[in-house]
Design an enzyme around this catalytic site. Structure first.
Site, mmCIF file in Angstrom:
data_model
loop_
_atom_site.group_PDB
_atom_site.id
_atom_site.type_symbol
_atom_site.label_atom_id
_atom_site.label_comp_id
_atom_site.label_asym_id
_atom_site.label_seq_id
_atom_site.Cartn_x
_atom_site.Cartn_y
_atom_site.Cartn_z
ATOM 1 N N GLY A 46 2.249 14.364 -12.819
ATOM 2 C CA GLY A 46 1.444 13.927 -13.952
ATOM 3 C C GLY A 46 0.170 14.750 -14.038
ATOM 4 N N GLN A 51 -8.024 17.698 -16.533
ATOM 5 C CA GLN A 51 -7.813 18.419 -15.272
ATOM 6 C C GLN A 51 -7.665 19.927 -15.484
ATOM 7 O OE1 GLN A 51 -4.631 15.376 -14.009
ATOM 8 N NE2 GLN A 51 -5.412 16.108 -12.051
ATOM 9 N N CYS A 94 -3.251 13.463 -6.036
ATOM 10 C CA CYS A 94 -3.709 13.978 -7.329
ATOM 11 C C CYS A 94 -3.875 15.484 -7.222
ATOM 12 C CB CYS A 94 -5.046 13.320 -7.687
ATOM 13 S SG CYS A 94 -5.734 13.878 -9.246
ATOM 14 N N LEU A 95 -3.447 16.208 -8.248
ATOM 15 C CA LEU A 95 -3.583 17.668 -8.219
ATOM 16 C C LEU A 95 -5.056 18.084 -8.164
ATOM 17 C CD1 LEU A 95 -0.841 18.703 -10.810
ATOM 18 C CD2 LEU A 95 -0.708 18.837 -8.315
ATOM 19 N N HIS A 136 -3.114 5.767 -13.304
ATOM 20 C CA HIS A 136 -3.809 6.866 -12.623
ATOM 21 C C HIS A 136 -4.261 7.922 -13.649
ATOM 22 C CE1 HIS A 136 -4.002 10.019 -9.241
ATOM 23 N NE2 HIS A 136 -4.098 10.731 -10.345
ATOM 24 N N GLU A 137 -3.345 8.312 -14.535
ATOM 25 C CA GLU A 137 -3.683 9.352 -15.513
ATOM 26 C C GLU A 137 -4.692 8.838 -16.541
ATOM 27 O OE1 GLU A 137 -2.891 12.256 -14.795
ATOM 28 O OE2 GLU A 137 -1.309 11.832 -13.345
ATOM 29 N N HIS A 140 -8.152 9.181 -15.411
ATOM 30 C CA HIS A 140 -8.724 10.526 -15.594
ATOM 31 C C HIS A 140 -9.446 10.637 -16.938
ATOM 32 C CE1 HIS A 140 -7.431 12.921 -12.173
ATOM 33 N NE2 HIS A 140 -6.186 12.521 -12.286
#
Ligand code: NI
Length: 170
Positions: A46, A51, A94-95, A136-137, A140
């Site tokens: 995701g 990001q 997370c990336l 989670h996304e 962000h």
């Protein structure tokens, strides 16, 4: 389609509150394509636009990557309409928070709405991994990282580790 570099914490750009997409046009579809490419290149499941430095309310996700098959989904202007009292805990990563994984508790089920790539409003109910990933996304988009849900001590340790590995790279 372009793979764009993913911003990692601590970076103030990740704290930006993303703004709503006014029109789902070719520019947004290009952004979604770039986001998908960037997500797959980084082996993620995701990614939120912020990001890659674009503070717009756009998310891509692919929880179904098997045998190299790609099935990306885009969620534009996503909003949670309802969340269950029942909670669920998943280990998250997370990336933008490399090399750190930890348990986060969130509502187990949600109902959400979003726009698809044609600009149509879609409603969905989600549980399990999809519910967790969407939350989670969506965090962000508010400038919140999963480590912000951890205890103060754990978060401080995570930030220290991230800062240290950035210095080593510099
Ligand atoms: Ni993330």
């Amino acid at each position: 389609m372009t793979v764009r570099p993913i911003i990692t914490a601590p970076d103030p750009r990740l704290k930006a509150v993303s703004s709503a997409v006014e029109k789902v046009d070719s520019e947004i579809r290009k952004l979604v394509a770039d986001m998908s490419d960037s997500m797959y290149a980084a082996d993620g499941i995701g990614l939120a636009a912020v990001q890659i430095g674009v503070a717009k309310r756009v998310i891509v996700m692919d929880l179904d990557q098997k045998d190299g098959k790609k099935n990306p989904r885009a969620f534009i202007n996503p909003k949670i309409l309802w969340a269950s009292d029942e909670m669920a805990t998943f280990e998250e990563g997370c990336l933008s928070v490399p090399e750190i994984w930890d348990d986060v508790e969130r509502p187990a089920r949600i109902r959400a709405e979003y726009l698809d790539l044609d600009g149509n409003r879609v409603e969905l109910e989600a549980d399990g991994m999809l519910a967790t990933c969407l939350q989670h996304e969506m965090d962000h988009l508010q400038g919140v990282l999963f480590i912000d849900h951890l205890s103060r001590l754990k978060r401080a340790m995570a930030i220290k580790k991230l800062t240290k590995s950035k210095k080593q790279l510099a």
